[in-house]
Design an enzyme around this catalytic site. Structure first.
Site, short mmCIF file in Angstrom:
data_model
loop_
_atom_site.label_atom_id
_atom_site.label_comp_id
_atom_site.label_asym_id
_atom_site.label_seq_id
_atom_site.Cartn_x
_atom_site.Cartn_y
_atom_site.Cartn_z
CE LYS A 110 12.25 41.35 53.83
NZ LYS A 110 11.15 42.32 53.85
NE ARG A 155 8.27 48.00 62.42
CZ ARG A 155 7.20 48.28 61.71
NH1 ARG A 155 6.04 48.55 62.30
NH2 ARG A 155 7.27 48.33 60.38
N1 BES Z 1 13.77 45.74 55.56
C1 BES Z 1 12.37 45.80 55.37
C2 BES Z 1 11.91 47.08 54.69
C3 BES Z 1 12.35 47.28 53.26
C4 BES Z 1 11.52 46.88 52.22
C5 BES Z 1 13.51 47.93 52.96
C6 BES Z 1 11.90 47.10 50.93
C7 BES Z 1 13.89 48.14 51.65
C8 BES Z 1 13.09 47.74 50.62
C9 BES Z 1 11.64 45.72 56.71
O1 BES Z 1 12.28 44.99 57.70
C10 BES Z 1 10.33 45.09 56.44
O2 BES Z 1 10.31 43.97 56.00
N2 BES Z 1 9.25 45.80 56.70
C11 BES Z 1 7.95 45.32 56.44
C12 BES Z 1 7.06 45.78 57.57
C13 BES Z 1 5.72 45.12 57.60
C14 BES Z 1 5.87 43.65 57.96
C15 BES Z 1 4.87 45.83 58.60
C16 BES Z 1 7.47 45.90 55.11
O3 BES Z 1 7.84 47.02 54.79
O4 BES Z 1 6.79 45.20 54.38
ZN ZN Z 2 11.86 42.90 57.60
#
Ligand code: BES
Ligand code: ZN
Ligand code: ZN
Length: 463
Positions: free
Chosen positions: A238, A312
């Site tokens: 991230k 997921r």
């Molecule tokens: N934990 C995150 C989602 C999230 C984002 C929760 C912001 C709370 C606040 C999840 O694991 C994630 O990173 N999802 C990605 C998915 C993408 C790579 C398809 C996302 O939402 O960007």
């Molecule tokens: Zn994630």
């Protein structure tokens, strides 16, 4: 804060009075202060020992916010005893006070709380219903506040093993069945998706399973929670700004633990199982990679194209575990901070509800809103489903389009729901409300405890 229900007109240091625009007493004083009884207005008349709070609407949420404003105002004062005349909406008043009073100061060397407040809720007479409502609101709010504590705790202090310890403590306190499995169990049971996510962390994964099994239970409900004690994104790292707050990625799993606590204390006549996949998603030489193909517990293969879509993967194996280990389930709900897309879609204050069965989805939306948690249905459709097809595996962990990301994540999970449960499962994306970086209504900055009130209200409807 200590709350008591009483019929005695006690002499308190201060009385909280809700004002619905029409000011009846202390009119001149309040007028001089510019207090009109509008929402979020507050006037402390120390000499006459009164705290006036504006509240222009009569709905439960407005009342909760008003009492939360009042208790927050008093928090830094030296007033110790507080009186509130309660004519109706007892549960609502308790909720506003208990959820509004919460703050997280564990890491502060100087604590905010000056004196422990003693709040008397004064009623004409205490009916049996009053006692039940008072007790129920206490149990639910304590569960919400416990979840807030879990989620606000740092990843250094709250990792999968700690989460399992917390689960054991909740089980012990409430006489729940409790099983905790480590990576050897995951390996033996071919839970390759959850294992892959956990691999690069020095903190080993835990699969937690709590169960509340009352005699003659009317229904059997299974709750599954995403318990990412930290989500760095893994090798698909991230960006710095997005990594901050990712201690909140354990909110779904924490909510499940809180719900189990509340369900047991309320002694609901429903069999409820709580399953949590507690994992830390990190980088390192041993990390799982984009391009890997993983084997989930049900034998399905998953192409990994982004290691940040890890929730997921953990949920996939946990959902399989639930269906393999628990027989004849009436309803499966999963709770997860699954996608940023859900926050983009419905905003920070609303849960996203998904699944194949719109009767069930709508029922969840209804109970969620009744409990004080905003919720909106995000509909599945056949076109979005095509976006998670993989060329080399059964399914891909990210969609080929960036649009509709909350729904494609939900549709990914559907691959791990057996045919007989397709209509009995809903997915609840709490990514928005679980953790907000500024206070909103009676929710503080940080963790809100999202999912707990929704689930308790929903489960109660099976009574
Ligand atoms: N934990 C995150 C989602 C999230 C984002 C929760 C912001 C709370 C606040 C999840 O694991 C994630 O990173 N999802 C990605 C998915 C993408 C790579 C398809 C996302 O939402 O960007
Ligand atoms: Zn994630
Ligand atoms: Zn995540």
């Amino acid at each position: 804060m200590q709350l008591e229900l009483t019929t005695e007109k006690i002499k308190a240091d201060i009385e909280i009075i809700l004002v619905n625009k029409k000011i009846k007493e202390d009119t001149t004083l309040l007028e001089n202060l510019g207090f009109k009884g509008e929402d979020d207005e507050i006037a402390l008349l120390a000499e006459s020992k009164k705290l006036y709070v504006g509240c222009t609407q009569n709905d439960a949420e407005s009342i909760k916010i008003a009492y939360s404003n009042a208790i927050r105002k008093l928090k830094t004062t030296k007033f110790k005893t507080i009186a509130i005349k309660v004519e109706k909406d007892l549960k609502t008043v308790v909720e506003g006070l208990m959820l509004g009073e919460y703050s997280f100061d564990f890491y502060k060397s100087k604590k905010e709380k000056e004196v422990e407040k003693e709040v008397s809720l004064v009623v004409d007479k205490i009916t049996k219903q009053d006692m039940l409502d008072f007790e129920e609101a206490n149990i639910i709010c304590n569960a919400v506040n416990t979840v807030r504590d879990f989620v606000n705790t740092t990843p250094e202090d709250f990792y999968p093993e700690v989460m399992a310890k917390k689960a054991k403590a909740i089980a012990k306190e409430n006489n729940l069945e409790c099983k905790v499995y480590d990576e050897r169990y995951l390996e033996k049971n071919k839970m390759g998706a959850m294992l892959a996510v956990s691999r690069a962390s020095r903190h080993k994964p835990r699969l937690i399973h709590l169960a509340h099994k009352p005699k003659n239970a009317k229904k059997k409900i299974v709750l599954v929670g995403k318990g990412l004690t930290y989500d760095s994104g893994g090798l698909s790292l991230k960006p710095a700004d997005y990594m901050v707050t990712m201690k909140s990625d354990k909110s779904g799993g924490s909510a499940v633990l809180g719900i189990m606590d509340a369900v047991a204390k309320l002694n609901l006549p429903i069999e409820v199982h709580g399953i949590v996949g507690a994992v830390e998603n990190m980088i390192g030489g041993d990390a799982y990679k984009p391009d890997d193909v993983l084997y989930a517990k049900n034998g399905k293969t998953i192409e990994v194209r982004n290691t940040d879509a890890e929730g997921r993967l953990v949920l996939a194996d946990c959902l399989c575990y639930a269906q393999d280990e628990i027989k004849d389930i009436d309803c499966i709900l999963d709770f997860a901070t699954l996608t940023g897309a859900c926050v983009v879609g419905v905003g920070e204050y609303t849960n996203g509800i998904m699944g194949n069965n719109d009767t069930l989805n709508n029922k969840i939306v209804k109970h969620s809103i009744a409990s004080g948690e905003n919720a909106a249905l995000l509909p599945f459709n056949r076109y979005l489903k095509k976006l998670i097809k993989s060329d080399i595996a059964d399914v891909c962990n990210v969609a080929s389009s960036r649009y509709g990301g909350a729904i494609t994540a939900g549709m990914f999970l559907e691959n791990f729901i057996e045919k007989k449960y397709k209509q009995k499962w809903s997915h609840i994306d709490i990514a928005g409300p679980a953790y907000v970086e500024s206070s909103w209504g009676y929710n503080p900055k940080g963790a809100s405890g999202a999912g707990v009130r929704l689930a308790v209200e929903f489960i109660k409807s099976f009574k």
